[in-house]
Motif scaffolding. Structure first.
Motif, PDB file in Angstrom:
ATOM      1  N   PRO A 210       0.824  -1.218   0.000  1.00  0.00           N
ATOM      2  CA  PRO A 210       0.000   0.000   0.000  1.00  0.00           C
ATOM      3  C   PRO A 210       0.859   1.269   0.000  1.00  0.00           C
ATOM      4  N   LEU A 211       0.371   2.291  -0.705  1.00  0.00           N
ATOM      5  CA  LEU A 211       1.006   3.599  -0.736  1.00  0.00           C
ATOM      6  C   LEU A 211       0.081   4.615  -0.087  1.00  0.00           C
ATOM      7  N   LEU A 289      16.897  11.861 -17.922  1.00  0.00           N
ATOM      8  CA  LEU A 289      15.521  11.659 -17.492  1.00  0.00           C
ATOM      9  C   LEU A 289      15.385  10.363 -16.701  1.00  0.00           C
ATOM     10  N   ARG A 290      16.009   9.303 -17.190  1.00  0.00           N
ATOM     11  CA  ARG A 290      15.935   8.018 -16.476  1.00  0.00           C
ATOM     12  C   ARG A 290      16.598   8.112 -15.100  1.00  0.00           C
ATOM     13  N   GLN A 291      17.736   8.775 -15.061  1.00  0.00           N
ATOM     14  CA  GLN A 291      18.460   8.923 -13.797  1.00  0.00           C
ATOM     15  C   GLN A 291      17.646   9.740 -12.790  1.00  0.00           C
ATOM     16  N   GLN A 292      17.085  10.858 -13.238  1.00  0.00           N
ATOM     17  CA  GLN A 292      16.285  11.702 -12.341  1.00  0.00           C
ATOM     18  C   GLN A 292      15.018  10.987 -11.865  1.00  0.00           C
ATOM     19  N   THR A 293      14.427  10.171 -12.736  1.00  0.00           N
ATOM     20  CA  THR A 293      13.226   9.431 -12.342  1.00  0.00           C
ATOM     21  C   THR A 293      13.527   8.467 -11.209  1.00  0.00           C
ATOM     22  N   LEU A 294      14.641   7.738 -11.307  1.00  0.00           N
ATOM     23  CA  LEU A 294      15.025   6.812 -10.242  1.00  0.00           C
ATOM     24  C   LEU A 294      15.290   7.555  -8.936  1.00  0.00           C
ATOM     25  N   GLN A 295      15.952   8.703  -9.022  1.00  0.00           N
ATOM     26  CA  GLN A 295      16.258   9.462  -7.820  1.00  0.00           C
ATOM     27  C   GLN A 295      14.993  10.038  -7.186  1.00  0.00           C
ATOM     28  N   GLN A 296      14.079  10.569  -8.004  1.00  0.00           N
ATOM     29  CA  GLN A 296      12.817  11.102  -7.488  1.00  0.00           C
ATOM     30  C   GLN A 296      11.970  10.000  -6.864  1.00  0.00           C
ATOM     31  N   MET A 297      11.936   8.838  -7.498  1.00  0.00           N
ATOM     32  CA  MET A 297      11.174   7.716  -6.947  1.00  0.00           C
ATOM     33  C   MET A 297      11.733   7.324  -5.577  1.00  0.00           C
ATOM     34  N   HIS A 298      13.056   7.353  -5.438  1.00  0.00           N
ATOM     35  CA  HIS A 298      13.690   7.018  -4.170  1.00  0.00           C
ATOM     36  C   HIS A 298      13.308   8.027  -3.089  1.00  0.00           C
ATOM     37  N   ILE A 300      10.446   9.758  -2.961  1.00  0.00           N
ATOM     38  CA  ILE A 300       9.017   9.639  -2.658  1.00  0.00           C
ATOM     39  C   ILE A 300       8.747   8.440  -1.753  1.00  0.00           C
ATOM     40  N   LEU A 301       9.446   7.352  -1.956  1.00  0.00           N
ATOM     41  CA  LEU A 301       9.188   6.108  -1.245  1.00  0.00           C
ATOM     42  C   LEU A 301       9.993   6.021   0.041  1.00  0.00           C
ATOM     43  N   ALA A 307      13.568  -0.363  -1.703  1.00  0.00           N
ATOM     44  CA  ALA A 307      14.215  -1.661  -1.867  1.00  0.00           C
ATOM     45  C   ALA A 307      13.339  -2.595  -2.699  1.00  0.00           C
ATOM     46  N   ARG A 308      12.047  -2.633  -2.383  1.00  0.00           N
ATOM     47  CA  ARG A 308      11.122  -3.478  -3.151  1.00  0.00           C
ATOM     48  C   ARG A 308      11.027  -3.013  -4.600  1.00  0.00           C
ATOM     49  N   ALA A 309      11.066  -1.701  -4.803  1.00  0.00           N
ATOM     50  CA  ALA A 309      10.991  -1.169  -6.168  1.00  0.00           C
ATOM     51  C   ALA A 309      12.218  -1.573  -6.975  1.00  0.00           C
ATOM     52  N   LEU A 310      13.395  -1.474  -6.375  1.00  0.00           N
ATOM     53  CA  LEU A 310      14.621  -1.852  -7.084  1.00  0.00           C
ATOM     54  C   LEU A 310      14.641  -3.347  -7.406  1.00  0.00           C
TER      55      LEU A 310
END
Length: 333
Positions: A210-211, A289-298, A300-301, A307-310
């Motif tokens: 859940p989020l 863009l890909r790099q920033q998306t991974l960092q932003q996702m990190h 937010i979560l 860890a589960r996302a990776l």
């Protein structure tokens, strides 16, 4: 009249007896014919059953042969993969790349594409090691501090591959765009030398429940912004391709080797080369863009959600690579 009467009775009795005998013979013949018909039908049924059994046995035999061939092809592919890994390991030790086609080894300094393939294989091997470490930490319910250290390490490791791709694009941008360093199934989903950030976020949302409401809004906004940036880059690539095609098509046909035609041709090629130079910028922007998306996702979560996302991202690409192996080893009739 008295003499005729007994003879008439005798004749009548004889006819009746003859009829009875004929009737009995008819019944016997009918029974015999019925038995013969039943035997014929049984024989026909037996033949059909035998044919069906024979067909089933043949189908089962062919199925076993196909399965055996499929298993042999999988084993052959596994052996080839092991051989390639051994060759790659020797190449790393010797500082050269040995191709699987048996060509003469080439120095990595002289070929940027081959050098990148070697570096990418090394990066992938290290990523697998870190992912195993991350999986162990998650399954063992490690503390937040320990888990955060492993997650940060994996995120930083992604930065390394973007750096490698940026350097390779300077020497051979077409190699990065074509995705020849990826498996066939991965290339099927490639976008400007890598994955689409927006599509990856769609896949992750269901894996992270859940989020909280705030997290859902953050992921949604990140997905929307990624989609808009991807659309802009895609339109830029299409415009570049159109402009390049027009530049190459607008040249006048050269029927002779005059100096004017040569100059025109060289000018045309110079313009095309200048436009191709912008491809490196598109690859760099897509990777940013890909790099920033991974960092932003990190950001937010939570640490455990990251860890589960990776792990989910790694599992997705691992399945794509496995799909390529199975596809290449599939039985061909």
């Amino acid at each position: 009249m008295e003499d005729a009467s007994p003879r008439t009775d005798t004749s009548t009795d004889g006819d009746a007896e003859d009829r009875n005998q004929g009737y009995e013979m008819g019944i016997s013949n009918a029974i015999a014919a019925s038995d013969s018909s039943d035997r014929s039908k049984d024989k026909t049924l037996d033949q059909k059953t035998l044919r069906r059994l024979a067909q089933n046995r043949e189908a089962a035999r062919k199925s076993r042969l196909r399965k055996k061939a499929y298993v042999q092809q999988l084993e052959s592919s596994r052996l080839k993969l092991t051989q390639l890994e051994q060759e790659l390991q020797r190449a790393r030790q010797q500082g050269i790349f040995i191709s699987s086609s048996g060509d003469q080894p080439q120095t990595t300094a002289g070929n940027g594409a081959l050098a990148f393939d070697v570096e990418y294989a090394r990066w992938l091997e290290e990523q697998n090691r870190q992912i195993n470490e991350l999986r162990t930490a998650v399954n063992s319910h490690a503390g937040d501090t320990e888990l955060r250290t492993v997650v940060d390490s994996v995120i930083t490791h992604f930065d390394d591959v973007f750096r490698l791709k940026g350097n390779a694009a300077k020497t051979d941008v077409f190699h990065i765009l074509s995705g020849m360093w990826k498996t066939p199934s991965e290339r099927c989903f490639m976008w400007i030398g890598g994955f689409r950030s927006s599509e990856l976020l769609k896949l992750l949302v269901n894996q992270l429940e859940p989020l909280t409401e705030q997290q859902l809004v953050g992921i949604f906004n990140l997905q929307q912004s990624s989609q808009q940036a991807e659309d802009a880059l895609s339109q830029g690539m299409e415009a570049l391709q159109q402009s390049l095609a027009e530049t190459l098509a607008n040249g006048s046909p050269s029927s002779s080797g005059s100096s004017g035609n040569v100059a025109n041709y060289m000018g045309q090629m110079a313009m095309a080369m200048g436009k191709l130079g912008t491809l490196e910028g598109f690859v760099r922007q897509a990777d940013n863009l890909r790099q920033q998306t991974l960092q932003q996702m990190h950001r937010i979560l939570t640490t455990r959600q990251s860890a589960r996302a990776l792990l989910a991202v790694n599992d997705y690409f691992s399945r794509l690579r496995a799909l390529s192996s199975l596809w290449l080893a599939r039985p061909r009739e």
